[in-house]
Design an enzyme around this catalytic site. Structure first.
Site, PDB file in Angstrom:
ATOM      1  N   GLY A   1      -8.392   6.152 -35.207  1.00 58.05           N
ATOM      2  CA  GLY A   1      -7.890   6.020 -33.843  1.00 58.05           C
ATOM      3  C   GLY A   1      -6.740   5.033 -33.777  1.00 58.05           C
ATOM      4  CB  ALA A   2      -5.841   2.152 -33.053  1.00 59.36           C
TER       5      ALA A   2
ATOM      6  CD  GLU B   1      -7.478  -1.036 -32.883  1.00 60.58           C
ATOM      7  OE1 GLU B   1      -7.322  -1.829 -33.830  1.00 60.58           O
ATOM      8  OE2 GLU B   1      -8.402  -0.195 -32.854  1.00 60.58           O
TER       9      GLU B   1
ATOM     10  CD  GLU C   1     -13.839  -2.111 -36.648  1.00 63.44           C
ATOM     11  OE1 GLU C   1     -13.650  -1.965 -35.432  1.00 63.44           O
ATOM     12  OE2 GLU C   1     -12.903  -2.284 -37.446  1.00 63.44           O
TER      13      GLU C   1
ATOM     14  CG  HIS D   1     -10.007  -5.627 -34.246  1.00 66.57           C
ATOM     15  ND1 HIS D   1     -11.170  -6.096 -34.805  1.00 66.57           N
ATOM     16  CD2 HIS D   1     -10.142  -4.279 -34.176  1.00 66.57           C
ATOM     17  CE1 HIS D   1     -11.970  -5.053 -35.056  1.00 66.57           C
ATOM     18  NE2 HIS D   1     -11.382  -3.960 -34.682  1.00 66.57           N
TER      19      HIS D   1
ATOM     20  CG  ASN E   1      -1.855  -2.790 -39.305  1.00 68.27           C
ATOM     21  OD1 ASN E   1      -2.625  -2.770 -40.256  1.00 68.27           O
ATOM     22  ND2 ASN E   1      -1.402  -1.693 -38.722  1.00 68.27           N
TER      23      ASN E   1
END
Ligand SMILES: [Zn+2]
Length: 859
Positions: A264-265, A301, A323, A304, A268
């Site tokens: 999905g993504a 994201e 996750e 993260h 980084n």
């Protein structure tokens, strides 16, 4: 075999220069790695895969330079660098020159292609390193605990954008038609978070979030689809800086939509890459579900950037925490951004999916030891993301949201720029809680380090209620189980007309809950945060069904979801369940409808073809009142969720319910939509397309195919990508199957189209035959993670004969899906076939009764 690199030589900084050559699909690179030699050695071991190392030299602490030689060890994806003399301890500079390939496998440094409006194909280069593919782009210590600073330089063709984790610090010519782009030093971080992107990409203007510029990138022509994600990203960045109490750890944040992307993504640091459907969207033309998807993935994201990127798991066994936590924070942030979306209620659907897998004997603990790094790839599943997030939500609610947040802040401050273990988080949360609660580890170990979860049975007892727990499983559901969990239970009862609430930690097999009087009704797992199922004794269940209006939507959702599971496990006869769905005709919550409709679909896969009209009649009976209430047109003042519900119900009624009125109206409305697109609400359009496909022939098929080819948004492309799987004519289904291996469909999508065909009652036989004939081609064409997930479709092959074939197929061809994935699919199939064996006769009687279920109208 040991996969861990020795710690005699460790890196602290990489200066990397890469020059990709897009037409030939190769790249050349140089890396200077600052390393500390901790003890005298004459060789260095590091990771490299599919690279040719051209030269090796090391400059020692005294300035002495030694030439070395590299040997690749493909089995362990390592390079052994040998030197003629011992290396002196101290700081040294290792210089490597190498070449590699830009592959088409969507991992490492890879190529992605797209077509412009004139049909011309363009190529870009992108990276996907998690878990262990940075080693395909440059030789490195490719372990999450080997954190270092990265200084990247890319040499790119003029007119091509270059993006990496940090801002650009220098640019200059690099020979004819090329230029050099150098990026600022990164923070100390893991190799799997490094990113390089080179292509004709374009960006939005940045929005400033504090000191951080935030931009959205896409291939040309899609910048107009960036606004929603940019708004979501800006909200999340601000929200997380506040929640974590730590500034964003990068110098800029770019979100990039990549045409070919396996997952999905990918988080980084500073250069988050996305599948286009998860980032680029036309807000005015998208359904609620499509917008929610973008908001979710962006929030996940961005969460993260701290949890995962700033503080990182020490080894791959800890990937779940990354996750699970990002999934949890995704809900928290989206709920804060769009409270009207009631994100924690729709999270019930995800929690139920995790309960589904975790109710299998072949489940696994959330965290388990990982030896070979590739084994962690089987961790990217429902148990890691959804069970993990559910368990964190249960803990957050138990501790209180502020205490929980304080514990997270403590954990992040303590491990910033470093690495941590799961127990470090429990320790921080325990410290933040500062109250006499049992140590975090005692509560959490059962949920994290053991598979499964309990079913809590509730019955009336003298003076109140009796709760008891045992492990829930679909197979051998009534077998004795000694396993116990520490279950945070919240229950809400009406006692003699008075509302009472009780909170307790159910630790033993049984517990009594005294109540001052007779129980009118009781909701166990009140608020719906617990990761367990509830089984009410029959009288309590009956009284609860009489009091549905006293339940919150998430509680009604859990009630239905638990009843479905009891039914699948043989603890509730299927006809009895189908009867009680009549109590939900007045239901208004879209999530409750989601679980009701999903189970009608399950029954449809189990029953004989001859019984389908009977089931369709039952579906019509249940859904028609709600559809009549909602109508086809959005109404002023209604919520986004009601609009989405309208679409969901129309689709179910027109397909599963085979409702001729709905089918006729869908065709009429689709015809009008072709003349004027404004005539259909974006939430109803996907339903209309699905219903038209179900009754459609050649003409509709051809039209949907054309719409797929000239789609204007990723969502539109997605809609017409899957629509062909919803046709019923075998010739058309076969044509769709052929397209999954012909290159017409991107390899990131094709496996999911196959899965959809396997899951449908009209296509599954053809699809299964096709998979048996083409699995080798598929294994070669599809990204490995998606190829594995394709096989989830076999769980819909519900018959004894199919089950035998499926069981033989995988060992016969030596197909392994990693971890316990295959065992889980086979057990899900077993559960369905056993359900069929057990319930077939009763369902036949129930669904073929001459009088239609109550409420059926004609015409
Ligand atoms: Zn994630």
């Amino acid at each position: 075999m040991s996969y861990r690199l020795p710690t005699t030589v460790v890196p602290s900084r990489y200066d990397i220069r890469l020059e990709p050559d897009l037409p030939t699909g190769t790249f050349a690179g140089e890396a200077t790695v600052t390393v500390t030699v901790r003890e005298p050695v004459d060789e260095i071991l590091l990771n490299a895969a599919e690279l040719a190392i051209r030269s090796v030299a090391i400059e020692g602490p005294g300035g002495r330079t030694l030439e070395g030689a590299a040997t690749l060890e493909p089995d362990t994806e390592r390079a052994r660098l040998r030197f003629p003399e011992r290396l002196d301890p101290g700081e040294s500079r290792l210089r490597l020159a190498f070449t590699g390939i830009l592959n088409d496998q969507l991992h490492g440094f890879y190529r992605s292609t797209w077509k412009d409006a004139a049909g011309q194909v363009h190529t870009l280069a992108a990276t996907q390193f998690e878990a262990v593919d940075a080693r395909r782009a440059f030789p490195c210590w490719d372990e999450p605990a080997c954190k270092a600073v990265f200084a990247v330089t890319l040499v790119v063709p003029d007119g091509y954008a270059a993006v990496s984790n940090t801002g650009i610090v220098a640019e200059g010519p690099a020979g004819p038609g090329r230029r050099t782009v150098s990026f600022a030093d990164t923070i100390r971080m893991s190799t799997y978070l490094v990113a390089f992107l080179v292509g004709e990409l374009e960006a939005t203007e940045p929005v400033m979030v504090g000191k951080t510029p935030l931009r959205i990138w896409s291939v040309p022509g899609k910048r107009r689809l960036a606004r929603f994600a940019q708004e979501a990203g800006a909200f999340c960045l601000r929200f997380f800086e506040d929640y974590y109490g730590i500034p964003y750890p990068g110098d800029k944040l770019d979100l990039l939509g990549i045409p070919d992307f396996a997952s999905g993504a990918m988080e980084n640091l500073g250069a988050i890459t996305f599948r286009e459907t998860a980032l680029l969207v036309d807000e005015g033309a998208a359904s609620h579900n499509e917008l929610e998807r973008v908001a979710d993935v962006v929030a996940h994201e961005v969460a993260h950037m701290w949890f995962g990127d700033l503080a990182t798991m020490a080894w791959w066994n800890g990937i779940w925490l990354n996750e699970a936590f990002a999934t949890f924070m995704e809900m928290v942030a989206v709920d804060a951004w769009k409270p009207a979306w009631q994100r924690w209620v729709s999270f019930g659907v995800s929690r139920a999916a995790a309960l589904g897998v975790d109710g299998l004997r072949a489940s696994r603990p959330i965290e388990f030891p990982v030896e070979a790094p590739r084994d962690c790839e089987a961790m990217f599943d429902l148990l890691t993301y959804e069970k993990g997030a559910s368990v964190l939500r249960m803990l957050e609610q138990y501790l209180g949201p502020e205490t929980f947040r304080d514990g997270i802040r403590l954990y992040l401050r303590r491990h910033a720029y470093g690495n941590a273990e799961t127990t470090d988080l429990w320790r921080a949360l325990g410290q933040a809680a500062r109250q006499p609660i049992p140590p975090m580890t005692e509560i959490m170990d059962g949920w994290v380090f053991r598979p499964g979860y309990p079913v809590v049975t509730v019955a009336e007892a003298a003076g109140g209620l009796r709760l008891s727990q045992r492990r829930f499983t679909y197979l051998e559901a009534e077998a004795a189980s000694e396993e116990r969990w520490q279950v945070p239970v919240t229950l809400r009862a009406s006692v003699g007309g008075r509302a009472v609430e009780r909170r307790l930690l159910l630790e033993a097999g049984e517990a009594d809950v005294p109540l001052a009087g007779p129980v009118d009704h009781v909701v166990v797992n009140a608020g719906g945060h617990g990761f367990y199922r509830v089984r009410y004794a029959a009288p309590l269940r009956a009284r609860l069904l009489d009091a549905l209006s006293a339940l919150a939507p998430i509680e009604r959702f859990d009630l239905v979801s638990d009843l479905v599971a009891l039914c699948q496990a043989g603890m509730l006869p299927a006809p009895e369940y189908l009867e009680l769905t009549a109590r939900f005709r007045e239901e208004t919550d879209r999530n409750v409808w989601t679980v009701l409709v999903a189970y009608f679909g399950y029954v449809n896969r189990v029953i004989d073809e001859a019984l389908r009209p009977g089931l369709a009649a039952l579906v019509r009976d249940r859904l028609r009142p709600a559809v009549a209430r909602l109508g086809w047109e959005p109404r002023a003042g209604e919520s986004e969720l009601e609009r989405q519900l309208r679409g969901d119900l129309l689709r179910a009624l027109g397909t599963l319910g085979d409702d001729p009125e709905i089918q006729g109206e869908a065709r009429r409305r689709y015809a009008r939509y072709r003349e004027d697109e404004r005539t259909l609400d974006p939430n109803v359009l996907p339903a209309v397309v699905a219903v038209v496909a179900a009754g459609g022939g050649e003409a509709e098929y051809a039209e949907f195919l054309e719409r797929f080819q000239r789609a204007r948004t990723p969502q539109e492309e997605q809609r017409y990508l899957y629509a062909p799987a919803g046709f019923r004519q075998p010739a058309l289904l076969q044509r769709t199957l052929d397209r999954t291996v012909s290159g017409d469909i991107r390899s990131q999508d094709a496996p999911f189209v196959v899965r959809a065909l396997l899951a449908g009652v009209y296509g599954r036989g053809l699809a299964w035959a096709f998979v048996k004939g083409h699995w080798q081609t598929m294994a070669r064409l599809y990204p490995p993670s998606a190829y594995r997930r394709m096989y989830e479709g076999v769980t819909a092959l519900v018959s004894q004969a199919w089950e035998r074939e499926v069981r033989a197929f995988f060992p016969e061809h030596g197909i392994e899906l990693g971890g316990k994935t295959l065992e889980q699919y086979l057990e899900q199939l077993r559960v369905a076939v056993r359900f069929q064996e057990r319930e077939a006769a009763a369902l036949a009687a129930h669904l073929s009764s001459p009088s239609p279920p109550s409420g059926e109208r004609t015409g």
